[in-house]
Design a protein around this motif. Structure first.
Motif, PDB file in Angstrom:
ATOM      1  N   SER A   1       0.913  -0.849  -0.095  1.00 28.91           N
ATOM      2  CA  SER A   1       0.534   0.031  -0.170  1.00 28.91           C
ATOM      3  C   SER A   1       0.672   0.928   0.218  1.00 28.91           C
ATOM      4  O   SER A   1       1.998   0.792   0.538  1.00 28.91           O
ATOM      5  N   SER A   2       0.263   3.082   0.206  1.00 28.30           N
ATOM      6  CA  SER A   2       1.235   3.548  -0.223  1.00 28.30           C
ATOM      7  C   SER A   2      -0.044   4.876   0.453  1.00 28.30           C
ATOM      8  O   SER A   2      -0.548   4.726   0.705  1.00 28.30           O
ATOM      9  N   SER A   3       0.705   5.648  -0.064  1.00 26.96           N
ATOM     10  CA  SER A   3      -0.777   6.984   0.463  1.00 26.96           C
ATOM     11  C   SER A   3      -0.948   8.037  -0.721  1.00 26.96           C
ATOM     12  O   SER A   3      -0.958   9.289  -0.312  1.00 26.96           O
ATOM     13  N   SER A  85      -5.065   1.195  -2.732  1.00 27.55           N
ATOM     14  CA  SER A  85      -3.471   1.117  -3.178  1.00 27.55           C
ATOM     15  C   SER A  85      -2.982   2.393  -1.296  1.00 27.55           C
ATOM     16  O   SER A  85      -2.611   2.273  -1.672  1.00 27.55           O
ATOM     17  N   ASP A  87      -3.545   3.097   2.293  1.00 25.90           N
ATOM     18  CA  ASP A  87      -3.180   1.876   3.410  1.00 25.90           C
ATOM     19  C   ASP A  87      -3.542   3.413   4.329  1.00 25.90           C
ATOM     20  O   ASP A  87      -2.924   2.931   5.947  1.00 25.90           O
ATOM     21  N   ASP A  88      -4.986   3.318   4.765  1.00 28.65           N
ATOM     22  CA  ASP A  88      -5.702   3.918   5.657  1.00 28.65           C
ATOM     23  C   ASP A  88      -7.192   3.761   5.111  1.00 28.65           C
ATOM     24  O   ASP A  88      -7.782   3.687   4.659  1.00 28.65           O
TER      25      ASP A  88
END
Length: 346
Positions: A1-3, A85, A87-88
């Protein structure tokens, strides 16, 4: 995952939780925060890494007859791949309509992912265009208890009934063929050809999507009116206003540039708000353009009000009682402001 994920225009949208819903008392300016730490995404300026542009997140709220709230949260990315995508857990609120408890009432992006409502193909005709960006809301239309959602990314106007079932009011907004400008002079600070940024080359003729942006009912007859921002390359004078009451998209007025919202007063005067009258700013992180408010009488007479106050990337217009309100600097983090004027002044 990314931000981050790739937005509808090919730029990276970075995730944050800076969105909020604030209730303002229009008589004394008192503020009450209804919701905060809501998901949002924005583009980091290539010219100034501390600046964040073209934010997407909480877009429009309506209050229902029972006092509950419905809030549209934008996505401006692929309805199938963007959210997973990030991660939250709250990233799942992007592309949805939520209530005052932050519970999802209806997942608009999931509907677009499953249906490709406007049946458009992806870039270059490859695959499907599954972009979703819930942007405007109407309550109690078409029926009492219904919610109307304008998905600017899906180019569609949807109805949601009390059970959360989604129907299509209209997905008939047409593309326009436009010539892509040569941006090499503007891109010289970045030092990359425009094709390297995922943009079509200068001179290419491309379909410019409608990107419906504003939603309002005409008071005299209840006609459902929609404005369009238009998509890349955001040609000056190419945006239109439609009557979609029948499900078709009938052009009522044309000749606008990046029309971002519309509103009516009690006398059927139509106010069209332009995000940037000189074309879309911020496409690649450049200087903001000048916004403009245009009033159209029921007889079709137009008056421009850009000279009353300097507007920069305004994002919404609303008539409430005898006043008109404009949210301004909507694309510049930390610079937003709410303007008010008597309708009679316009």
């Amino acid at each position: 995952s990314s931000s981050s994920y790739v937005g509808a225009d090919g730029r990276a949208l970075t995730y944050g939780e800076t969105g909020a819903l604030i209730k303002l008392n229009r008589l004394n300016g008192a503020r009450e925060t209804i919701l905060e730490n809501l998901p949002s995404v924005a583009v980091q300026s290539p010219a100034d890494p501390s600046a964040w542009l073209d934010a997407t997140g909480p877009a429009e709220a309506v209050e229902l007859a029972d006092g509950s709230i419905r809030l549209a949260i934008g996505l401006a990315g692929d309805s199938c791949t963007s959210r997973p995508s990030i991660d939250d857990p709250d990233a799942g609120l992007l592309g949805t309509i939520i209530d005052e408890n932050k519970d999802i009432v209806v997942d608009i992006a999931a509907y677009e992912c499953a249906n490709n409502t406007d049946n458009r193909a992806g870039p270059g005709g490859i695959g499907q265009d599954l972009t979703s960006n819930p942007f405007r809301l109407l309550s109690d239309y078409p029926q009492t208890g219904d919610l109307t959602v304008l998905d600017a990314g899906a180019n569609a106007l949807l109805s949601v009934n009390a059970e959360g079932e989604i129907g299509v009011i209209s997905a008939a907004f047409p593309d326009q063929l436009q010539t892509m400008p040569d941006l090499q002079l503007e891109l010289s600070p970045i030092g990359a050809p425009q094709t390297a940024l995922g943009l079509p080359p200068g001179g290419a003729v491309i379909p410019s999507q409608p990107v419906p942006s504003g939603l309002n009912l005409r008071p005299s007859d209840g006609a459902l009116m929609v404005s369009e921002l238009t998509g890349l390359p955001f040609v000056i004078g190419s945006a239109r206003v439609y009557d979609v009451s029948s499900g078709a998209a009938a052009v009522v007025y044309e000749g606008f540039t990046t029309a971002v919202d519309l509103a009516h007063d009690a006398n059927d005067n139509l106010f069209v708000l332009e995000y940037a009258s000189n074309g879309l700013p911020g496409l690649l992180g450049f200087e903001p353009g000048i916004g403009r408010l245009i009033k159209i009488s029921p007889q079709g007479e137009r008056t421009e009000y850009g000279g009353l106050v300097s507007l920069s990337t305004p994002t919404a217009v609303q008539v409430c009682g005898d006043h008109i309100y404009i949210s301004d600097h909507g694309a510049e983090a930390g610079a937003g402001r709410l303007l008010a004027a008597p309708v009679t002044a316009l």
